[in-house]
Design a protein around this motif. Structure first.
Motif: not given
Length: 127
Positions: A67-69, A103-105, A118-119, A110-111
Protein backbone atom coordinates in the motif's frame (compact mmCIF):
# COMPACT_ATOMS: atom_id res chain seq x y z
CA UNK A 1 -5.10 4.12 -26.62
CA UNK A 2 -6.37 5.29 -30.00
CA UNK A 3 -9.32 7.04 -28.29
CA UNK A 4 -7.01 8.85 -25.88
CA UNK A 5 -4.64 9.95 -28.64
CA UNK A 6 -7.57 11.03 -30.82
CA UNK A 7 -9.14 13.11 -28.06
CA UNK A 8 -5.77 14.64 -27.18
CA UNK A 9 -5.00 15.56 -30.79
CA UNK A 10 -8.44 17.10 -31.38
CA UNK A 11 -8.11 19.08 -28.16
CA UNK A 12 -4.62 20.23 -29.14
CA UNK A 13 -5.77 21.44 -32.55
CA UNK A 14 -8.80 23.18 -31.02
CA UNK A 15 -6.61 24.81 -28.39
CA UNK A 16 -4.22 26.08 -31.05
CA UNK A 17 -7.11 27.63 -32.98
CA UNK A 18 -8.81 29.09 -29.88
CA UNK A 19 -5.54 30.30 -28.35
CA UNK A 20 -5.29 33.21 -30.80
CA UNK A 21 -8.65 34.65 -29.72
CA UNK A 22 -9.13 33.36 -26.15
CA UNK A 23 -5.97 31.95 -24.53
CA UNK A 24 -7.73 31.37 -21.18
CA UNK A 25 -10.38 29.18 -22.80
CA UNK A 26 -7.71 27.23 -24.68
CA UNK A 27 -5.87 26.57 -21.42
CA UNK A 28 -9.08 25.43 -19.69
CA UNK A 29 -9.82 23.13 -22.62
CA UNK A 30 -6.42 21.48 -22.28
CA UNK A 31 -6.82 21.10 -18.51
CA UNK A 32 -10.29 19.62 -18.97
CA UNK A 33 -9.06 17.13 -21.56
CA UNK A 34 -6.11 16.18 -19.34
CA UNK A 35 -8.44 15.51 -16.41
CA UNK A 36 -10.82 13.58 -18.66
CA UNK A 37 -8.00 11.35 -19.87
CA UNK A 38 -6.97 10.75 -16.25
CA UNK A 39 -10.55 9.82 -15.32
CA UNK A 40 -10.71 7.51 -18.34
CA UNK A 41 -7.70 5.65 -16.92
CA UNK A 42 -9.08 5.26 -13.39
CA UNK A 43 -10.61 1.83 -14.17
CA UNK A 44 -7.29 0.56 -15.53
CA UNK A 45 -5.46 1.91 -12.49
CA UNK A 46 -7.93 0.14 -10.19
CA UNK A 47 -7.36 -3.16 -12.03
CA UNK A 48 -3.58 -2.80 -11.67
CA UNK A 49 -3.83 -2.02 -7.95
CA UNK A 50 -6.17 -4.95 -7.37
CA UNK A 51 -3.83 -7.32 -9.25
CA UNK A 52 -0.80 -6.13 -7.25
CA UNK A 53 -2.67 -6.61 -3.98
CA UNK A 54 -3.60 -10.17 -4.98
CA UNK A 55 0.02 -10.91 -5.89
CA UNK A 56 1.15 -9.54 -2.53
CA UNK A 57 -1.36 -11.69 -0.65
CA UNK A 58 -0.29 -14.79 -2.61
CA UNK A 59 3.38 -14.02 -1.94
CA UNK A 60 2.57 -13.40 1.75
CA UNK A 61 4.05 -9.90 1.62
CA UNK A 62 2.89 -7.44 4.26
CA UNK A 63 0.16 -5.35 2.64
CA UNK A 64 1.33 -2.23 4.49
CA UNK A 65 4.44 -2.14 2.31
CA UNK A 66 2.51 -2.73 -0.90
CA UNK A 67 0.00 0.00 0.00
CA UNK A 68 2.85 2.40 0.81
CA UNK A 69 4.54 1.71 -2.53
CA UNK A 70 1.24 2.23 -4.37
CA UNK A 71 0.71 5.51 -2.53
CA UNK A 72 4.21 6.62 -3.47
CA UNK A 73 3.53 5.81 -7.12
CA UNK A 74 0.23 7.69 -6.92
CA UNK A 75 1.92 10.75 -5.43
CA UNK A 76 4.52 10.69 -8.19
CA UNK A 77 1.85 10.59 -10.92
CA UNK A 78 -0.30 13.29 -9.29
CA UNK A 79 2.71 15.54 -8.74
CA UNK A 80 3.81 15.09 -12.36
CA UNK A 81 0.29 15.87 -13.59
CA UNK A 82 0.17 19.04 -11.48
CA UNK A 83 3.66 20.08 -12.58
CA UNK A 84 2.72 19.75 -16.25
CA UNK A 85 -0.46 21.78 -15.78
CA UNK A 86 1.36 24.56 -13.93
CA UNK A 87 4.10 24.60 -16.58
CA UNK A 88 1.44 24.85 -19.29
CA UNK A 89 0.03 27.83 -17.40
CA UNK A 90 3.46 29.46 -17.48
CA UNK A 91 4.10 29.02 -13.76
CA UNK A 92 7.48 27.28 -13.79
CA UNK A 93 8.36 28.44 -10.27
CA UNK A 94 5.21 26.89 -8.82
CA UNK A 95 5.83 23.74 -10.85
CA UNK A 96 9.30 23.34 -9.34
CA UNK A 97 7.85 23.74 -5.83
CA UNK A 98 5.26 21.04 -6.55
CA UNK A 99 8.06 18.79 -7.78
CA UNK A 100 10.06 19.40 -4.60
CA UNK A 101 7.03 18.77 -2.38
CA UNK A 102 6.30 15.50 -4.19
CA UNK A 103 9.88 14.31 -3.73
CA UNK A 104 9.92 15.18 -0.03
CA UNK A 105 6.59 13.45 0.59
CA UNK A 106 7.78 10.37 -1.32
CA UNK A 107 10.99 10.26 0.72
CA UNK A 108 9.06 10.60 3.98
CA UNK A 109 6.72 7.77 2.99
CA UNK A 110 9.61 5.54 1.90
CA UNK A 111 11.51 5.74 5.21
CA UNK A 112 9.70 2.77 6.85
CA UNK A 113 10.34 0.59 3.79
CA UNK A 114 14.00 1.65 3.66
CA UNK A 115 14.33 0.90 7.38
CA UNK A 116 12.97 -2.64 6.96
CA UNK A 117 15.19 -3.17 3.92
CA UNK A 118 18.32 -2.08 5.80
CA UNK A 119 17.39 -4.21 8.83
CA UNK A 120 16.90 -7.22 6.57
CA UNK A 121 20.28 -6.69 4.91
CA UNK A 122 21.97 -6.36 8.31
CA UNK A 123 20.41 -9.65 9.43
CA UNK A 124 21.77 -11.40 6.35
CA UNK A 125 25.34 -10.23 6.98
CA UNK A 126 27.24 -12.75 9.15
CA UNK A 127 28.71 -11.44 12.41
Amino acid sequence: MIKIVGIALVATFLALIIKEQKPNIAFLLIVFVGCSIFLFLVDKIYEIIHMLERLAVNAKVNLVYVETILKIIGIAYIAEFAVQITKDAGQGAVASKIELAGKVIILAMAIPILTVLIETIIKLIPN
